[in-house]
Structures are given as C-alpha cells and as structure tokens.
Design a protein around this motif. Structure first.
Motif, PDB file in Angstrom:
ATOM      1  N   LYS A 122       0.798  -1.203  -0.072  1.00 32.74           N
ATOM      2  CA  LYS A 122       0.088  -0.108  -0.002  1.00 32.74           C
ATOM      3  C   LYS A 122       1.014   1.263  -0.087  1.00 32.74           C
ATOM      4  O   LYS A 122       0.705   2.195  -0.809  1.00 32.74           O
ATOM      5  N   PHE A 123       1.849   1.220   0.720  1.00 26.14           N
ATOM      6  CA  PHE A 123       2.674   2.631   0.922  1.00 26.14           C
ATOM      7  C   PHE A 123       3.617   2.710  -0.406  1.00 26.14           C
ATOM      8  O   PHE A 123       3.345   3.926  -1.023  1.00 26.14           O
ATOM      9  N   PHE A 124       4.093   1.595  -1.016  1.00 26.93           N
ATOM     10  CA  PHE A 124       4.891   1.913  -2.478  1.00 26.93           C
ATOM     11  C   PHE A 124       4.016   2.343  -3.511  1.00 26.93           C
ATOM     12  O   PHE A 124       4.296   3.215  -4.335  1.00 26.93           O
ATOM     13  N   GLN A 125       2.905   1.565  -3.428  1.00 24.41           N
ATOM     14  CA  GLN A 125       2.016   1.572  -4.775  1.00 24.41           C
ATOM     15  C   GLN A 125       1.613   3.120  -4.565  1.00 24.41           C
ATOM     16  O   GLN A 125       1.289   4.104  -5.913  1.00 24.41           O
ATOM     17  N   ASN A 126       0.787   3.505  -3.251  1.00 21.27           N
ATOM     18  CA  ASN A 126       0.200   4.932  -3.377  1.00 21.27           C
ATOM     19  C   ASN A 126       1.182   5.929  -3.515  1.00 21.27           C
ATOM     20  O   ASN A 126       1.109   7.161  -4.145  1.00 21.27           O
ATOM     21  N   THR A 127       2.335   5.750  -2.916  1.00 21.44           N
ATOM     22  CA  THR A 127       3.293   6.748  -3.114  1.00 21.44           C
ATOM     23  C   THR A 127       3.814   7.111  -4.464  1.00 21.44           C
ATOM     24  O   THR A 127       3.872   8.224  -5.043  1.00 21.44           O
ATOM     25  N   TYR A 128       3.846   5.943  -5.272  1.00 25.79           N
ATOM     26  CA  TYR A 128       4.418   6.139  -6.720  1.00 25.79           C
ATOM     27  C   TYR A 128       3.185   6.727  -7.322  1.00 25.79           C
ATOM     28  O   TYR A 128       3.362   7.499  -8.426  1.00 25.79           O
ATOM     29  N   HIS A 129       1.875   6.347  -7.098  1.00 32.47           N
ATOM     30  CA  HIS A 129       0.670   7.028  -7.744  1.00 32.47           C
ATOM     31  C   HIS A 129       0.531   8.386  -7.636  1.00 32.47           C
ATOM     32  O   HIS A 129       0.426   9.241  -8.366  1.00 32.47           O
ATOM     33  N   ILE A 130       0.958   8.916  -6.260  1.00 36.75           N
ATOM     34  CA  ILE A 130       0.538  10.326  -5.896  1.00 36.75           C
ATOM     35  C   ILE A 130       1.781  11.404  -6.238  1.00 36.75           C
ATOM     36  O   ILE A 130       1.580  12.205  -6.922  1.00 36.75           O
ATOM     37  N   TYR A 131       2.994  10.778  -6.046  1.00 34.75           N
ATOM     38  CA  TYR A 131       4.027  11.586  -6.430  1.00 34.75           C
ATOM     39  C   TYR A 131       4.760  11.308  -7.834  1.00 34.75           C
ATOM     40  O   TYR A 131       5.449  12.278  -8.110  1.00 34.75           O
ATOM     41  N   ILE A 132       4.567  10.297  -8.413  1.00 34.34           N
ATOM     42  CA  ILE A 132       5.063  10.288  -9.908  1.00 34.34           C
ATOM     43  C   ILE A 132       4.120  10.176 -10.747  1.00 34.34           C
ATOM     44  O   ILE A 132       4.499  10.947 -12.078  1.00 34.34           O
ATOM     45  N   LEU A 133       3.002   9.489 -10.734  1.00 38.64           N
ATOM     46  CA  LEU A 133       2.016   9.546 -11.706  1.00 38.64           C
ATOM     47  C   LEU A 133       1.008  10.874 -11.585  1.00 38.64           C
ATOM     48  O   LEU A 133       0.089  10.976 -12.427  1.00 38.64           O
ATOM     49  N   ASN A 134       0.951  11.217 -10.386  1.00 40.31           N
ATOM     50  CA  ASN A 134       0.077  12.435  -9.995  1.00 40.31           C
ATOM     51  C   ASN A 134      -1.271  12.236 -10.144  1.00 40.31           C
ATOM     52  O   ASN A 134      -2.374  12.766 -10.822  1.00 40.31           O
ATOM     53  N   LEU A 135      -1.872  10.760  -9.670  1.00 46.29           N
ATOM     54  CA  LEU A 135      -2.961  10.111  -9.438  1.00 46.29           C
ATOM     55  C   LEU A 135      -3.542  10.134  -8.094  1.00 46.29           C
ATOM     56  O   LEU A 135      -2.875  10.161  -7.243  1.00 46.29           O
ATOM     57  N   GLU A 136      -4.850   9.801  -7.724  1.00 42.21           N
ATOM     58  CA  GLU A 136      -5.366   9.701  -6.449  1.00 42.21           C
ATOM     59  C   GLU A 136      -4.804   8.231  -5.846  1.00 42.21           C
ATOM     60  O   GLU A 136      -4.347   7.257  -6.927  1.00 42.21           O
ATOM     61  N   PRO A 137      -4.565   8.269  -4.874  1.00 42.56           N
ATOM     62  CA  PRO A 137      -4.161   6.801  -4.182  1.00 42.56           C
ATOM     63  C   PRO A 137      -5.149   5.857  -4.387  1.00 42.56           C
ATOM     64  O   PRO A 137      -6.356   6.080  -4.248  1.00 42.56           O
ATOM     65  N   LEU A 138      -4.921   4.705  -4.402  1.00 46.19           N
ATOM     66  CA  LEU A 138      -5.857   3.598  -4.444  1.00 46.19           C
ATOM     67  C   LEU A 138      -6.446   3.369  -2.870  1.00 46.19           C
ATOM     68  O   LEU A 138      -5.775   3.650  -2.000  1.00 46.19           O
ATOM     69  N   SER A 139      -7.651   2.955  -2.983  1.00 43.74           N
ATOM     70  CA  SER A 139      -8.400   2.756  -1.786  1.00 43.74           C
ATOM     71  C   SER A 139      -7.669   1.803  -0.564  1.00 43.74           C
ATOM     72  O   SER A 139      -7.821   1.966   0.320  1.00 43.74           O
ATOM     73  N   TRP A 140      -7.407   0.753  -1.331  1.00 48.36           N
ATOM     74  CA  TRP A 140      -6.969  -0.593  -0.373  1.00 48.36           C
ATOM     75  C   TRP A 140      -8.039  -0.503   0.853  1.00 48.36           C
ATOM     76  O   TRP A 140      -7.655  -0.869   1.879  1.00 48.36           O
ATOM     77  N   ALA A 141      -9.218  -0.481   0.498  1.00 47.45           N
ATOM     78  CA  ALA A 141     -10.183  -0.495   1.593  1.00 47.45           C
ATOM     79  C   ALA A 141     -10.416  -1.859   2.220  1.00 47.45           C
ATOM     80  O   ALA A 141     -10.354  -1.682   3.435  1.00 47.45           O
TER      81      ALA A 141
END
Length: 293
Positions: A122-141
């Motif tokens: 969750k940490f690595f995927q959302n960090t990559y999406h937020i800061y590299i791809l400029n996308l919303e974080p995945l829910s990982w609900a």
C-alpha cells in the motif's frame, strides 16, 4: 575447444539485476499490477570429475514484492471488487545444477509476508501513484490479511536444438507451501544466437554476446494461492471471490547480451486468475536488466 573456453570463463561470473513486471505500459493498472525483484547470483567453478552428475552449480537470491489490485482501483465497496487487494514481500533462494547448458534441475525456498502494510504494498503503490503519476491513491479499503509464509519449489530445465538457431525449450516447476501450491509448465521456441537457456532465469552456464527471441506459453494449475483466496487451512479472506484453477500466459520477447550487460523484454498476456474478473485478458510487460561481474 572454443566453446569449452567460453563456458569455463562464464562460470566465474556473478550478477546483480533488477526485474520488473508492470501493466502500466498498456495504460492500465489492475489485477497482477506490479512485481519488483532485486536479484543477485553466482556460479561455482566448472567441475571436471566425471563422477559428478552436474557440471555447474549456481545460486540465486531474490528480494521481491508483488501487488494485486481490482479493476476499480478507487472503489471501497468490497462487493464490487472483481480481484483482491494483496501485497507479497519475500526473500527467495534458488539453487540450480546443470549437466549441460541445455539440461538442469533445481530447488528453492521463499519466506515472506502478506498484508497491505506488512508487505509495504500500500505504501509503495500509493506513493508512486501520488508523487510520480500524479494520480489519486488506491483505496486499499479491504485486503487479504497479514500472514507469514514459507514456500518450497522444485524445477526442471531442458532444451532441444531443432537447428543451429532454433531450439525447443522448457521449464517445469512444482511449488508448495502456505502461500502458493501450483504446478507450472513453460515451453516455447528460442530463436537466435544465445546458447543455453537464457529465458529461464539468470543463466550463467553459457554466456556470449548476442540476441535471441522467445515465443511460447506458460500453463499453470493452482491448487491454492493465498494472494487470490487467502488461507487454505482457515477461511480468512474478506472477499467472496473464486480463484481460477487453470490459467495460461502467452509470451513473446527477446534478450540482448552485450557483456557485462543483459536486457530482457518479455510481453505476457494472461488468462483470468479470478473467475469474477471484469476483463478476461490481462497484459503486462517484464523488463529485466542485469550486470555481470
């Protein structure tokens, strides 16, 4: 004599490598969405005593992470998820013994942990999406629960030359443990100048500069896969999804070897891993870069 000289020199090699699976190259981010593997290996010297049943022994270590996500990455309602969220962080060891560059066998083990946070997925995927791809974080609900795992595997490698540049090759694997219990067979045509079986791991038995291509398939029967359905012993999955027992991959790619560098690019197109998948095929690309020393 020239071939013997090439092979003898190759046995002194070691390597480090970065091996990455990702479907982002196709503008998607779902199912088996990411695999990152840091690799190191070395090979023992050529054994000349005819009493030995093998001539090369190589050992390989992998620090790896796999990430699974549903097609609807931002959804929080687990009843609408067609694939489970899961992370798998592991340390792997493998030993291979080859009689010739075209025939060998091996064994290996993996130890690691699942869980959105324990696996760092969750940490690595959302960090990559937020800061590299400029996308919303995945829910990982909702994700498969954290658990410690131990797995073991046995392998068989072979190749049969059809001509000077074409070879029929295969790699077969049985694995069992708390994370995965599967039988896997990967076969295909290897075309080009590279000797040995370079498409089946970081092979060190025969090394020379050149280029080869692979066209083949992988068929796998899965008795149990924690990353898809949770524990085999107890019902601990928060999802009511059903994993597919039989799955296949079509594969095409190439390896370029120019010492001390090796690059592999392999396109995979897989059948459903879950019977509930919204999309019936899933493409992802493997890129591996290795350095020999």
């Amino acid at each position: 004599m020239l071939l013997i000289g090439v092979l003898s020199k190759a046995t002194a090699q070691q390597y480090i490598g970065l091996n990455v699976d990702n479907d982002l190259y196709f503008g998607i981010d779902r199912y088996y969405s990411s695999g990152i593997f840091l690799e190191y290996g070395k090979q023992r010297e050529l054994l000349n005593d005819s009493l030995y049943r093998y001539n090369w022994v190589s050992r390989h270590w992998t620090l790896g992470q796999e990430i699974n996500t549903p097609a609807l990455r931002l959804i929080e309602d687990k009843s609408r998820m067609d694939y489970p969220y899961n992370g798998w962080l592991f340390l792997g060891f493998e030993e291979n013994r080859f009689k010739t560059p075209d025939f060998g066998y091996g064994w290996g083990m993996q130890v690691g942990t699942t869980g959105a946070n324990a696996s760092l997925a969750k940490f690595f995927q959302n960090t990559y999406h937020i800061y590299i791809l400029n996308l919303e974080p995945l829910s990982w609900a909702t994700a498969l629960p954290q658990a410690f795992h131990l797995n073991a595997k046995a392998l068989l490698f072979w190749g049969k030359a059809l001509s000077s540049k074409v070879k029929w090759v295969g790699r077969h694997q049985l694995q069992t443990g708390s994370f995965r219990t599967t039988a896997q067979s990967r076969v295909g045509l290897q075309l080009g100048s590279l000797p040995g079986l370079p498409f089946f791991g970081n092979r060190l038995e025969a090394i020379q500069n050149g280029l080869s291509f692979f066209l083949g398939s992988m068929l796998e029967y899965s008795l149990h896969d924690y990353s898809l359905s949770g524990s085999l012993i107890r019902q601990n999955s928060p999802f009511t999804l059903e994993a597919a027992s039989l799955r296949s991959h079509y594969q095409v790619g190439f390896i370029g070897f120019y010492q001390p560098w090796k690059i592999q690019v392999l396109l995979n197109n897989s059948s459903p891993y879950m019977t509930t998948q919204k999309y019936r095929r899933h493409p992802f690309l493997n890129i591996t870069l290795s350095y020999l020393f």
